[in-house]
Structure formats: structure tokens, C-alpha cells
Write an enzyme that holds these catalytic residues in place. Structure first.
Site, short mmCIF file in Angstrom:
data_model
loop_
_atom_site.label_atom_id
_atom_site.label_comp_id
_atom_site.label_asym_id
_atom_site.label_seq_id
_atom_site.Cartn_x
_atom_site.Cartn_y
_atom_site.Cartn_z
N ASP A 9 0.95 -11.31 6.68
CA ASP A 9 1.48 -10.45 5.61
C ASP A 9 2.84 -9.86 6.00
OD1 ASP A 9 -0.72 -9.21 7.30
OD2 ASP A 9 0.36 -7.41 6.67
N GLY A 29 -0.19 6.27 1.49
CA GLY A 29 0.98 5.72 0.80
C GLY A 29 2.30 6.22 1.35
N ARG A 73 5.75 -12.77 0.91
CA ARG A 73 5.24 -13.01 2.26
C ARG A 73 4.30 -14.23 2.26
NH1 ARG A 73 5.01 -7.38 4.01
NH2 ARG A 73 6.39 -6.29 2.57
N GLY A 87 0.81 -1.21 0.00
CA GLY A 87 0.00 0.00 0.00
C GLY A 87 0.84 1.26 0.00
N ASP A 117 9.20 -5.99 8.04
CA ASP A 117 8.22 -4.96 8.42
C ASP A 117 8.34 -4.57 9.89
OD1 ASP A 117 7.34 -4.70 5.89
OD2 ASP A 117 5.27 -5.31 6.26
P1 AMP Z 1 1.86 -2.72 8.02
O1 AMP Z 1 1.05 -2.69 9.26
O2 AMP Z 1 2.78 -1.53 7.85
O3 AMP Z 1 2.54 -4.01 7.77
O4 AMP Z 1 0.81 -2.51 6.83
C1 AMP Z 1 -0.31 -3.33 6.63
C2 AMP Z 1 -0.91 -3.00 5.28
O5 AMP Z 1 -1.34 -1.65 5.24
C3 AMP Z 1 0.05 -3.13 4.11
O6 AMP Z 1 -0.69 -3.52 2.99
C4 AMP Z 1 0.57 -1.72 3.97
O7 AMP Z 1 1.11 -1.48 2.70
C5 AMP Z 1 -0.68 -0.92 4.22
N1 AMP Z 1 -0.40 0.43 4.73
C6 AMP Z 1 0.10 0.76 5.94
N2 AMP Z 1 0.23 2.09 6.05
C7 AMP Z 1 -0.20 2.62 4.88
C8 AMP Z 1 -0.32 3.95 4.37
N3 AMP Z 1 0.04 5.00 5.09
N4 AMP Z 1 -0.81 4.11 3.13
C9 AMP Z 1 -1.18 3.04 2.39
N5 AMP Z 1 -1.09 1.77 2.80
C10 AMP Z 1 -0.61 1.55 4.03
MG MG Z 2 3.35 -5.10 6.64
#
Ligand code: AMP
Ligand code: MG
Length: 488
Positions: free
Chosen positions: A252, A126, A183, A92, A262
Site C-alpha cells: 500500500d 485521522g 498504489r 485513513g 509515504d
Molecule cells: P501508513 O503506515 O501511514 O502507510 O498507514 C497505513 C494505513 O493506516 C493507511 O490506510 C493509513 O491511512 C492508515 N492510518 C495510519 N495512521 C492513521 C491514523 N492516525 N488515523 C487513521 N488512519 C491511519
Molecule cells: Mg501508507
């Protein structure tokens, strides 16, 4: 000639069919600047230090200029988040630029995290904030320094782009490196959509490129599951032994290569508490320190489920079945080494005895094991330094008597043991307050020197580095209230 024009690319993930990713460019940021760069990772790509000084470097690693030869994309994946299946996640805010082939033949995928919206952003912006990007940058290198498999960090760029979280923060991008960012959830997404052909394509891709030795097995798919299970069990043992708590062990965030992946609200254990929860959003303690090994196993069963179209149920069961023993053996091996004891059954009671004491006394995990390296097996009076780490001194004395007796019984020589123990018990870990100090300096004063200081220090966590003694101490009072949330 540009430093980057010399890089050789072979973008294998990009060559997968379009179901696996969306090709897109990073979204530029206003006026990017370099916050930190890592000479060790630069070498992995075969880039000379001089490359960092070029204007191109900042432009490329902030997503403002293309990396020639790369094929940028956002990958699709799903995952079990806090036990519940979430059908579409994906990159994301991460963009895989491409795969660099080093002249030596080693390969590194280069990924920007915080590079702008993708089709998988699900309403997110993003972006990543400077605070969390510093934490990821530092911890991936700290883990590498500890000898724990992990993604690496090449550099950190910043921009005054405002990013809205609980408050307005400035944006940043971490450039991450890994042989692959696939993943568990990369398989799950296709399983739950009933796209079994894609599961096979991805499994074949993984086997061919990352586990080629398994292609000789009679049944390569179960062998793949068995190997990922083995790596996961070993990684969990390494996390436990280091006192590392990941914080968000969703499927994930689980690498099929067994890498730590991550970095969010992670934490290194300070005052020892098996129930330690580093993520303030994890109210039930699902990802508490003492839960990590079984969550690792649970995550492997999620992967097994997603791979079922490729194997018989019994094969999947068999592939998973080694997890418990592999974890237990590896954990015991690592902990015996931390205690300076032989890897044998007789060492177990001394380990559990010590951990119980540490839990009762909330002893600092890293400080205790480092101090134990100086244990004198002959003269109890010389162990006052370790003894002082406990409130219940008599209870420690009883344990120490047993430990000393055991060391004498096996003829363990103090100096040799100390040297061995210092190679497995780090003096330095990335304590929250150390990261926080670097974050505050960066944010409030645009002073990035502390980030580099910590990176250099934590690249050699087993070395004394006496000028940094203060960095090996327990957190100061102000730091005890630091709450680390998922917000990043
Ligand atoms: P994470 O908790 O960082 O592992 O993210 C979980 C999911 O949310 C993944 O698909 C990330 O790419 C998405 N994600 C987290 N933060 C953002 C953000 N600020 N904008 C877009 N996608 C996000
Ligand atoms: Mg993640």
C-alpha cells in the site's frame, strides 16, 4: 481576486465510479497556522509566493476551507503489510483535494495528510503529528533534491489540536503533490474481493492518463505491469545508491508511478551496515536496507497477482522477469558513477571491495563517497582524509592501491573525475539528527526556521554550501539513540 480561484482543476480520480473512493471534506482543526511552505512546489501548481501570505492559504491547507474547484475524497486500497494481506486500508487520514492543471499542461494531485477521519480510518484518529509531518515534508524534498522520484511537499500546517500517540503531541497536516497516488494496493483490494471489472477500470485509467504510450502496445496490460516493474526496479537501485531505507515497504506504500511514497520511519544510512533497519517496529528486519531490492520484486509479484484477471500467467511472468537485470544494471551504473569508474564489469570488484571494508569499519556512507571524490590517484599520501574514515587503515591502503592503479590504467584525470563524482555523491542527506533538531525547535520553541533551512539546504545536496559544513558531519552522540517508530 483569490489566488486559488485561478487554479484550473480536472479531478479525474474523483470521476471514477464510487467503488474507488468516498467523497468527503476534511475535518477542520482549531486555529491552524503555517509551519512551512515550499516555493519549488508552489511553482509546480502555478501559485505565486504572495499566495502564501493570504489567510486562505492556511485555511485551505489545514482543511478548514474548501479549495474551489476541487472534489475531495478518500481513496480505497488494500495491501500486503509485512507480508500479510490486509483487506481494507485506504486513505485513513489522507484526503485528495483534487487535480490541478498547470498552464503548462502538467498535472498535480493535491492531497492533505492528517485531514481527519475517513471511512478507512479503522479506529485511527485521522490525524498526523507535527513530528512525523516535518519528517515527511523534509524527506520528500530531500529525495527530490537527490534526483530520486518522489511525491512532493507543498506545505506544512499545524494546530494545537492534541493528538494522542505514545504521548500527547500536536497535530499537523502535510500537503503532498503527485501526478497520482495510486498504489499497488489500489489494485489488490479489487482482486481479493473478486471485483475484476474494477481492476480493468483502474488499469484503463492508469494506462490512459499516466502511461498513454503503452496503449499502442499489442498487449497494454502486460506492458503496464512491465513498466511498473521497471520503474520499481530503478527506484530500488536509486534508494540503494543513496543509502536510503524506506522502512515500511508494504504494497500500500508502493506507487504505480515508481515514486517514493509515504515517508514514515525512513532513514539514510550513516554507519554502513547492509543489515540496517531504520524502523524500530521491524523486529525481523523484513525491510532492512539490503532486503529492499528483493522486497521491491516481491511487491511487484503482488501487483502481478492482482492484475492476473487482465492477462495470461505467462504474460505476467514475462512482465516481472526483467526486474533482476534492470535493478542490477541500474544499481551498478549508479555505483560506478559514485566511484568515478566506468560502467563496466571490471569496476565490480572495486565496488564490492569497498563496500566490504565499509561494512567492517562502519564507515559513514555519505561522508565516504563524498570524500572519495577528492581521491588522488598518484600520491597515496594525499589520501589521508579518506584513509582516516577507516579503522583498518592497512586494509584501506590495499583497496586504495587497487583503486589508484585502476584510475591510472584508464587515464582518469583527478580534477575532472572529482567534479563528476561531486554531482552524484551528495554532501548532505537528511540525517535523523538534522530532522530531530528541526522537530525539537518546532515543538519546544515554535521556531520553524530550521525546517526551512534544511529544506533549502537539501534542495541542493550536491553543492558545497560551506556555511553548512556541520550538517554534513556524522551524528553527535545524543542522536545515536533516536528511535524512529511507525507511530506517526
Ligand atoms: P501508513 O503506515 O501511514 O502507510 O498507514 C497505513 C494505513 O493506516 C493507511 O490506510 C493509513 O491511512 C492508515 N492510518 C495510519 N495512521 C492513521 C491514523 N492516525 N488515523 C487513521 N488512519 C491511519
Ligand atoms: Mg501508507
Amino acid at each position: 481576486m483569490s489566488f486559488f480561484a485561478q487554479l484550473a482543476f480536472d479531478n479525474r480520480f474523483a470521476a471514477l465510479p464510487p467503488q474507488f473512493h468516498t467523497r468527503l471534506e476534511p475535518t477542520p482543526v482549531p486555529a491552524p497556522y503555517l509551519v512551512a511552505w515550499n516555493p519549488d512546489a508552489l511553482e509546480l501548481l502555478g501559485l505565486p509566493p504572495a499566495a502564501v501570505a493570504s489567510a486562505e492559504f492556511v485555511a485551505i491547507f489545514s482543511g478548514n476551507a474548501p479549495l474551489p474547484g476541487a472534489a475531495p475524497l478518500a481513496a480505497i486500497y488494500a495491501g500486503h503489510q509485512f507480508g500479510h494481506y490486509v483487506p481494507q486500508l485506504g486513505d485513513g487520514r489522507a484526503i485528495l483535494l483534487g487535480e490541478v492543471v498547470h498552464p503548462s499542461g502538467s498535472r498535480w494531485e493535491v492531497q492533505l495528510k492528517g485531514a481527519g477521519r475517513t471511512p478507512y480510518s479503522r479506529g485511527g484518529d485521522g490525524r498526523a503529528v507535527l513530528r512525523s509531518s516535518i519528517r515527511e515534508y523534509l524527506c520528500s524534498e530531500a529525495m527530490h533534491g537527490l534526483g530520486i522520484p518522489t511525491t512532493r511537499a507543498l506545505c506544512l500546517t499545524g494546530s494545537d489540536l492534541p493528538v494522542h500517540r505514545e504521548s500527547v503531541e500536536s497535530g499537523a497536516l502535510v500537503t503532498r503533490l503527485a501526478p497520482s497516488f495510486i498504489r499497488f494496493g489500489s489494485f489488490e483490494v479489487f482482486y481479493y474481493r473478486g471485483q475484476h471489472e474494477e481492476i480493468k477500470t483502474l488499469a484503463d485509467f492508469a494506462l490512459r492518463h499516466y502511461f498513454p504510450e503503452l496503449l499502442d502496445e499489442a498487449r497494454p496490460y502486460p506492458a503496464l505491469l512491465r513498466e511498473i516493474t521497471r520503474r520499481t526496479a530503478r527506484l530500488m537501485a536509486q534508494w540503494q545508491a543513496a543509502g536510503f531505507c524506506h522502512g515500511v515497504m508494504n504494497t500500500d506504500n508502493m506507487s504505480i508511478l515508481g515514486l517514493t511514497l509515504d515517508y514514515g520511519p525512513y532513514g539514510f544510512m550513516e554507519a554502513y551496515d547492509p543489515r540496517y533497519v531504520c524502523n524500530h517496529s521491524d523486529h525481523d528486519g523484513r525491510y532492512a536496507y539490503d532486503q529492499q531490492p528483493q522486497i521491491g520484486a516481491w511487491n511487484c509479484t503482488c501487483l502481478a497477482q492482482a492484475l492476473l484477471p487482465l492477462m495470461e500467467l505467462d504474460e505476467a511472468r514475462e512482465a516481472l522477469s526483467g526486474y533482476g537485470d534492470i535493478f542490477a544494471t541500474e544499481y551498478m551504473r549508479l555505483m560506478c558513477a559514485k566511484l568515478g569508474l566506468p560502467f563496466e564489469e571490471a569496476s565490480a570488484p572495486l565496488l564490492t571491495g569497498l563496500l566490504d571494508l565499509m561494512a567492517q569499519n562502519r564507515t559513514d556512507y555519505t561522508i565516504l563517497f563524498r570524500a572519495l571524490g577528492g581521491f588522488d590517484s598518484g600520491a597515496a599520501a594525499k589520501n589521508a582524509g579518506v584513509r582516516d574514515l577507516f579503522i583498518a587503515r592497512e586494509a584501506f591502503d590495499a583497496w586504495a592501491a587497487g583503486y589508484g592503479a585502476r584510475l591510472r590504467a584508464i587515464g582518469s584525470e583527478d580534477a575532472a573525475r572529482a567534479a563528476r563524482m561531486h554531482r552524484v555523491n551528495p554532501k548532505y542527506v537528511l540525517r535523523n539528527h538534522l530532522a530531530e533538531t528541526a522537530i525539537r525547535k518546532a515543538r519546544d520553541e515554535r521556531d520553524y526556521t530550521e525546517i526551512e533551512r534544511l529544506r533549502g539546504l537539501l534542495a541542493r545536496p550536491f553543492d558545497e554550501q560551506p556555511e553548512f559544513d556541520d550538517y554534513a558531519k556524522e551524528p553527535p552522540d545524543w542522536a545515536r539513540e533516536i528511535a524512529v517508530s511507525c507511530s506517526s
